[in-house]
Design a protein around this motif. Sequence first.
Motif, PDB file in Angstrom:
ATOM      1  N   LYS A  36       0.839  -1.204   0.000  1.00 19.84           N
ATOM      2  CA  LYS A  36       0.000   0.000   0.000  1.00 19.84           C
ATOM      3  C   LYS A  36       0.875   1.255   0.000  1.00 19.84           C
ATOM      4  O   LYS A  36       0.631   2.196  -0.745  1.00 19.84           O
ATOM      5  CB  LYS A  36      -0.912   0.008   1.248  1.00 19.84           C
ATOM      6  CG  LYS A  36      -2.189  -0.796   1.083  1.00 19.84           C
ATOM      7  CD  LYS A  36      -2.860  -1.103   2.409  1.00 19.84           C
ATOM      8  CE  LYS A  36      -3.294   0.142   3.169  1.00 19.84           C
ATOM      9  NZ  LYS A  36      -3.949  -0.242   4.459  1.00 19.84           N
ATOM     10  N   ARG A  37       1.901   1.219   0.847  1.00 18.58           N
ATOM     11  CA  ARG A  37       2.812   2.370   0.918  1.00 18.58           C
ATOM     12  C   ARG A  37       3.535   2.563  -0.407  1.00 18.58           C
ATOM     13  O   ARG A  37       3.729   3.675  -0.878  1.00 18.58           O
ATOM     14  CB  ARG A  37       3.843   2.150   2.032  1.00 18.58           C
ATOM     15  CG  ARG A  37       3.379   2.630   3.383  1.00 18.58           C
ATOM     16  CD  ARG A  37       4.551   3.105   4.231  1.00 18.58           C
ATOM     17  NE  ARG A  37       5.559   2.077   4.435  1.00 18.58           N
ATOM     18  CZ  ARG A  37       5.488   1.138   5.378  1.00 18.58           C
ATOM     19  NH1 ARG A  37       4.458   1.101   6.198  1.00 18.58           N
ATOM     20  NH2 ARG A  37       6.443   0.242   5.518  1.00 18.58           N
ATOM     21  N   HIS A  38       3.934   1.430  -1.017  1.00 21.91           N
ATOM     22  CA  HIS A  38       4.666   1.499  -2.280  1.00 21.91           C
ATOM     23  C   HIS A  38       3.856   2.253  -3.338  1.00 21.91           C
ATOM     24  O   HIS A  38       4.376   3.085  -4.063  1.00 21.91           O
ATOM     25  CB  HIS A  38       4.981   0.085  -2.771  1.00 21.91           C
ATOM     26  CG  HIS A  38       5.681   0.053  -4.088  1.00 21.91           C
ATOM     27  ND1 HIS A  38       7.035   0.260  -4.207  1.00 21.91           N
ATOM     28  CD2 HIS A  38       5.215  -0.120  -5.348  1.00 21.91           C
ATOM     29  CE1 HIS A  38       7.373   0.201  -5.486  1.00 21.91           C
ATOM     30  NE2 HIS A  38       6.282  -0.029  -6.198  1.00 21.91           N
ATOM     31  N   TYR A  39       2.569   1.943  -3.407  1.00 22.73           N
ATOM     32  CA  TYR A  39       1.728   2.599  -4.420  1.00 22.73           C
ATOM     33  C   TYR A  39       1.058   3.862  -3.885  1.00 22.73           C
ATOM     34  O   TYR A  39       0.290   4.511  -4.584  1.00 22.73           O
ATOM     35  CB  TYR A  39       0.664   1.624  -4.940  1.00 22.73           C
ATOM     36  CG  TYR A  39       1.237   0.508  -5.789  1.00 22.73           C
ATOM     37  CD1 TYR A  39       1.975   0.788  -6.939  1.00 22.73           C
ATOM     38  CD2 TYR A  39       1.028  -0.826  -5.444  1.00 22.73           C
ATOM     39  CE1 TYR A  39       2.495  -0.230  -7.721  1.00 22.73           C
ATOM     40  CE2 TYR A  39       1.540  -1.854  -6.233  1.00 22.73           C
ATOM     41  CZ  TYR A  39       2.278  -1.547  -7.368  1.00 22.73           C
ATOM     42  OH  TYR A  39       2.777  -2.550  -8.136  1.00 22.73           O
ATOM     43  N   LYS A  40       1.325   4.199  -2.630  1.00 18.04           N
ATOM     44  CA  LYS A  40       0.733   5.378  -2.005  1.00 18.04           C
ATOM     45  C   LYS A  40      -0.788   5.373  -2.122  1.00 18.04           C
ATOM     46  O   LYS A  40      -1.407   6.330  -2.589  1.00 18.04           O
ATOM     47  CB  LYS A  40       1.313   6.670  -2.614  1.00 18.04           C
ATOM     48  CG  LYS A  40       2.835   6.750  -2.514  1.00 18.04           C
ATOM     49  CD  LYS A  40       3.364   8.102  -2.991  1.00 18.04           C
ATOM     50  CE  LYS A  40       4.852   8.247  -2.795  1.00 18.04           C
ATOM     51  NZ  LYS A  40       5.658   7.368  -3.662  1.00 18.04           N
ATOM     52  N   VAL A  41      -1.392   4.256  -1.758  1.00 12.69           N
ATOM     53  CA  VAL A  41      -2.857   4.146  -1.771  1.00 12.69           C
ATOM     54  C   VAL A  41      -3.332   3.759  -0.377  1.00 12.69           C
ATOM     55  O   VAL A  41      -2.602   3.110   0.371  1.00 12.69           O
ATOM     56  CB  VAL A  41      -3.358   3.109  -2.810  1.00 12.69           C
ATOM     57  CG1 VAL A  41      -3.099   3.606  -4.225  1.00 12.69           C
ATOM     58  CG2 VAL A  41      -2.719   1.742  -2.584  1.00 12.69           C
ATOM     59  N   GLU A  46      -3.587  -1.363  -8.283  1.00 13.68           N
ATOM     60  CA  GLU A  46      -2.343  -0.736  -8.773  1.00 13.68           C
ATOM     61  C   GLU A  46      -1.366  -1.795  -9.283  1.00 13.68           C
ATOM     62  O   GLU A  46      -0.703  -1.595 -10.292  1.00 13.68           O
ATOM     63  CB  GLU A  46      -1.679   0.090  -7.661  1.00 13.68           C
ATOM     64  CG  GLU A  46      -2.364   1.414  -7.388  1.00 13.68           C
ATOM     65  CD  GLU A  46      -2.398   2.327  -8.610  1.00 13.68           C
ATOM     66  OE1 GLU A  46      -1.340   2.512  -9.243  1.00 13.68           O
ATOM     67  OE2 GLU A  46      -3.491   2.824  -8.947  1.00 13.68           O
ATOM     68  N   ALA A  47      -1.275  -2.914  -8.558  1.00 12.41           N
ATOM     69  CA  ALA A  47      -0.363  -3.984  -8.972  1.00 12.41           C
ATOM     70  C   ALA A  47      -0.766  -4.538 -10.338  1.00 12.41           C
ATOM     71  O   ALA A  47       0.077  -4.838 -11.174  1.00 12.41           O
ATOM     72  CB  ALA A  47      -0.334  -5.094  -7.928  1.00 12.41           C
TER      73      ALA A  47
END
Lengths: 236, 225
Positions: free
Chosen positions: A213-218, A227-228
């Motif tokens: 979640k943090r990686h995609y800022k969602v 997103e993935a």
Amino acid sequence: MPSFQTMEFVDAADRVETELELVQAFECLLKRLGISQYFLGEVSGVLPDEVLRHGNWNEEWVARYIERDYHYADAVVAKAKSTPNAFDWEAVREEGLLRGKAKTVMDEAGEFGIRSGYTVPVFQANGYLAVASFEVDNDIPADRMRAALQLATVYFHARLLAFRDVSLPCDAQLTPRQRECLHWVGAGKTDWEIGEILKISEATVHTHVEKAKRHYKVPSRIQAFVEALRHHELRL
Amino acid sequence: MLRVVTRQNASLYEDKLEQMFRLRHRVLVDIAGWEEIRQPDGREIDQFDNDLTTYFLVLDDKEDVVGSLRMQPSLAPTLTSEVFPSICDIEGVPRSDRLYDCSRVIAAPEVSQKEGQPSWVTSELHSGMFEFGLALGLEGLTCVLEVKWLHYMKRWNWDVRPLGLPDSVSEGGSVAACIHTTAPMLEMLRETRGLTSPVISPGDLGLIKANHELMHATRLTKLAA
């Protein structure tokens, strides 16, 4: 003594804290190698324009090169796509690659004082290709020059990308575990259920999903899953 | 799952080492095209596969070898010191009891992903390299690699320093380098590769340490002198 000078730059490149310092150290090395003009750019079109363009080629020439899409015709770019090794522009001439529009590009570069030199295919992976070219007028043996430029460019390119916060298509996006967990998120499973499937603890699953979640800022897990998919990290 | 093999436990891993030599031949000769090391029996072995060598074997669920590397103490003859001394043209080939030479780092093509993106097999090998270095209090690992690997390592923020200019003759350019195996590097590697625990078991770590001490207490000290 290109090796010692190159090593001095490599060590400096790891220490510098700003892009300006990096560029100064790089240009200092180039000066000692007898290089006045250089240019580093991405030629594959996978990054947004301007993100990775750097150098002191004549501005008018750079503008013309970009405006007329010369990289499609440039024999130097064509050769850079076919070899991982640094090469002398003389090799491009000798190999008879200068025909038609390719010859026009080379001739026009000459009008801007860019006549003899070397090109380093900086980095090529998954469609990304950056190229660094150096206008050289000196008597350092060609193989030493090629080696020095190839090595220095690795460190220059890596640090430049870091300072500009550029990510490449070949950078790992998600870890394998994050990918696995998101796959099961997409199937509507809870952390506990995913833990049972993957034989890891519920808390570990939670951590993997939170990191994705943090990686995609969602904000939500299902958005991370979407997103993935969008980034081709997962398939339906 | 990563297993460590030294001469002390090699007899338990004969079939796995055999698989490794064949995998090395498949990856390095058949796929990467290093014709000069082609062997008629399809097993890639050289003089640096000896009783000073420490191997890492990565096994899949069926216990088949899907990746490997080897380590040589740098006080002994190594691939870097014997075959590539010419590309260590800064301060020569570094040798000390705090350096190992790492070579033949391979992963089966079946597990490889996109170029530049390490598979789980490569990640286990990489983590193993750092765990090995930290367990022995090493300064780092020397190795000879294609220039593109230097790009990847810089991309991964590794602390890697060249030992000289690359040779500009071979395809891709070979460069000698030292990878510094520090704790923050291992931590960062685990974070980015999603590894939650060490890949080397406590038992294998004990083996590595005992073997290191034994080697350096005997033959290697003489070699160094």
